[in-house]
Design a protein around this motif. Sequence first.
Motif, PDB file in Angstrom:
ATOM      1  N   GLY A   1       6.075  13.928   0.067  1.00  0.00           N
ATOM      2  CA  GLY A   1       6.714  12.682   0.440  1.00  0.00           C
ATOM      3  C   GLY A   1       7.822  12.833   1.465  1.00  0.00           C
ATOM      4  N   LEU A   2       8.674  11.815   1.536  1.00  0.00           N
ATOM      5  CA  LEU A   2       9.717  11.752   2.559  1.00  0.00           C
ATOM      6  C   LEU A   2      10.666  12.942   2.497  1.00  0.00           C
ATOM      7  N   GLU A   3      11.129  13.281   1.318  1.00  0.00           N
ATOM      8  CA  GLU A   3      12.102  14.371   1.224  1.00  0.00           C
ATOM      9  C   GLU A   3      11.471  15.724   1.542  1.00  0.00           C
ATOM     10  N   ASP A   4      10.182  15.874   1.282  1.00  0.00           N
ATOM     11  CA  ASP A   4       9.499  17.113   1.659  1.00  0.00           C
ATOM     12  C   ASP A   4       9.465  17.284   3.170  1.00  0.00           C
ATOM     13  N   ALA A   5       9.412  16.167   3.899  1.00  0.00           N
ATOM     14  CA  ALA A   5       9.348  16.218   5.364  1.00  0.00           C
ATOM     15  C   ALA A   5      10.723  16.334   6.018  1.00  0.00           C
TER      16      ALA A   5
ATOM     17  N   CYS B   1       0.827  -1.208   0.000  1.00  0.00           N
ATOM     18  CA  CYS B   1       0.000   0.000   0.000  1.00  0.00           C
ATOM     19  C   CYS B   1       0.861   1.257   0.000  1.00  0.00           C
ATOM     20  N   ASP B   2       0.334   2.326  -0.573  1.00  0.00           N
ATOM     21  CA  ASP B   2       0.874   3.644  -0.299  1.00  0.00           C
ATOM     22  C   ASP B   2       0.398   4.046   1.087  1.00  0.00           C
ATOM     23  N   VAL B   3       1.163   4.916   1.751  1.00  0.00           N
ATOM     24  CA  VAL B   3       0.893   5.253   3.152  1.00  0.00           C
ATOM     25  C   VAL B   3       0.739   6.759   3.313  1.00  0.00           C
ATOM     26  N   ILE B   4      -0.274   7.154   4.084  1.00  0.00           N
ATOM     27  CA  ILE B   4      -0.477   8.552   4.470  1.00  0.00           C
ATOM     28  C   ILE B   4      -0.318   8.628   5.975  1.00  0.00           C
ATOM     29  N   CYS B   5       0.634   9.440   6.443  1.00  0.00           N
ATOM     30  CA  CYS B   5       0.937   9.466   7.874  1.00  0.00           C
ATOM     31  C   CYS B   5       0.823  10.863   8.455  1.00  0.00           C
ATOM     32  N   GLU B   6       0.311  10.922   9.668  1.00  0.00           N
ATOM     33  CA  GLU B   6       0.231  12.179  10.412  1.00  0.00           C
ATOM     34  C   GLU B   6       1.624  12.685  10.757  1.00  0.00           C
ATOM     35  N   LYS B   7       1.667  13.969  11.149  1.00  0.00           N
ATOM     36  CA  LYS B   7       2.911  14.542  11.649  1.00  0.00           C
ATOM     37  C   LYS B   7       3.075  14.157  13.131  1.00  0.00           C
ATOM     38  N   PRO B   8       4.300  14.121  13.650  1.00  0.00           N
ATOM     39  CA  PRO B   8       5.567  14.132  12.922  1.00  0.00           C
ATOM     40  C   PRO B   8       5.779  12.792  12.231  1.00  0.00           C
ATOM     41  N   LEU B   9       6.238  12.824  11.014  1.00  0.00           N
ATOM     42  CA  LEU B   9       6.398  11.587  10.254  1.00  0.00           C
ATOM     43  C   LEU B   9       7.261  10.598  11.030  1.00  0.00           C
ATOM     44  N   VAL B  10       8.475  10.997  11.374  1.00  0.00           N
ATOM     45  CA  VAL B  10       9.391  10.242  12.226  1.00  0.00           C
ATOM     46  C   VAL B  10      10.218  11.255  13.008  1.00  0.00           C
ATOM     47  N   PRO B  11      10.904  10.837  14.075  1.00  0.00           N
ATOM     48  CA  PRO B  11      11.643  11.805  14.894  1.00  0.00           C
ATOM     49  C   PRO B  11      13.014  12.203  14.373  1.00  0.00           C
TER      50      PRO B  11
ATOM     51  N   LEU C   1      15.704   7.773  10.480  1.00  0.00           N
ATOM     52  CA  LEU C   1      14.512   6.959  10.223  1.00  0.00           C
ATOM     53  C   LEU C   1      13.883   7.316   8.876  1.00  0.00           C
ATOM     54  N   LEU C   2      14.046   8.559   8.429  1.00  0.00           N
ATOM     55  CA  LEU C   2      13.632   8.897   7.066  1.00  0.00           C
ATOM     56  C   LEU C   2      14.432   8.071   6.050  1.00  0.00           C
ATOM     57  N   ASP C   3      15.728   7.932   6.306  1.00  0.00           N
ATOM     58  CA  ASP C   3      16.576   7.143   5.415  1.00  0.00           C
ATOM     59  C   ASP C   3      16.122   5.686   5.385  1.00  0.00           C
ATOM     60  N   GLU C   4      15.748   5.165   6.551  1.00  0.00           N
ATOM     61  CA  GLU C   4      15.254   3.779   6.625  1.00  0.00           C
ATOM     62  C   GLU C   4      13.977   3.618   5.801  1.00  0.00           C
ATOM     63  N   LEU C   5      13.066   4.579   5.910  1.00  0.00           N
ATOM     64  CA  LEU C   5      11.816   4.497   5.149  1.00  0.00           C
ATOM     65  C   LEU C   5      12.072   4.625   3.647  1.00  0.00           C
ATOM     66  N   THR C   6      13.075   5.388   3.277  1.00  0.00           N
ATOM     67  CA  THR C   6      13.441   5.492   1.865  1.00  0.00           C
ATOM     68  C   THR C   6      13.834   4.125   1.314  1.00  0.00           C
TER      69      THR C   6
END
Length: 316
Positions: free
Chosen positions: A280-284, A96-106, A110-115
């Motif tokens: 997406g991830l890089e925007d956050a 699935c594509d995912v829509i997540c509330e803020k804060p995405l990750v701390p 962890l952004l790198d892991e999600l990438t």
Amino acid sequence: MKRFALIGAAGYIAPRHMRAIQETGNELVSAYDINDSVGIIDSISPKSEFFTEFERFYDHAWRLKRLPSAALDYVAICSPNYLHQPHISAGLRLGCDVICEKPLVPTPELLDELTKVESETGKRVFNILQLRHHQAILNLKRKVAAEAANTKHEVELTYITSRGKWYMESWKGDIRKSFGVATNIGVHFFDMLHFIFGKLQRNVVHYSGESKAAGYLEYEHARVRWFLSIDATDLPESVEGKKSTYRSITVDGEEIEFSEGFTDLHTVSYQEILAGRGYGLEDARHCVETVSKIRAVTPVLPQNGEGHSFLNRFVR
């Protein structure tokens, strides 16, 4: 019509996601929360499955994958902050594509892991950065963009959202789970400042406590004094006893009115994501880096007029 699952269905912000799913003409198929106070589902998607154990929720979603007509398209995440990363990863691995509330990750790590998980699954993560869709913010962004490249504005950001004693007893009061006031209630404001005023150049914290935080941020086009609080005693006299929330942004002494129009922004965010224009991830990354630094630095006393005007109430 897209088929949605929702993780964290009993949370404060979950009804906005449920309504956004409904108002964009889509279907809530399945929901999960460890708490069962989710009666609002009856007025939005009464046929939705509901689970109080993640294992049963995940197994149900996995079985839906066997039938293309029944498979989930999106997973929306409204769970406690510290669970966002594993829940996002689970949603991606369900196809699935995912829509997540803020804060995405701390943290940026962890952004790198999600990438990596995005790359492994071929699916996308989208963050709710709702202030990027607020008309007053868009107007200010256009005004700043039209000015000279070396212009720096004097900005004061104040956000006080009163919370009762329950707050500190909940996961939100546990810094290990919410990552503190600046992250939990401030991350989308820091995203907004970057969205309007460009790259961050300095990040100084003047105060950090359980119920409030304050500091100074310098961007390419702004010097920002910020104050965030969940303490009702911080409300200015002008709203005390009348409202429980106070939002204010002044730019060069001029108030930018953006108190109204918040409730519909989740639906707008969903519309943009479904149209292929989601953040997406890089925007956050910028706001994640900002709050990660705020948590890591040691507060110092303000200098050179960089302190927020509310600071003298409790910092001497």
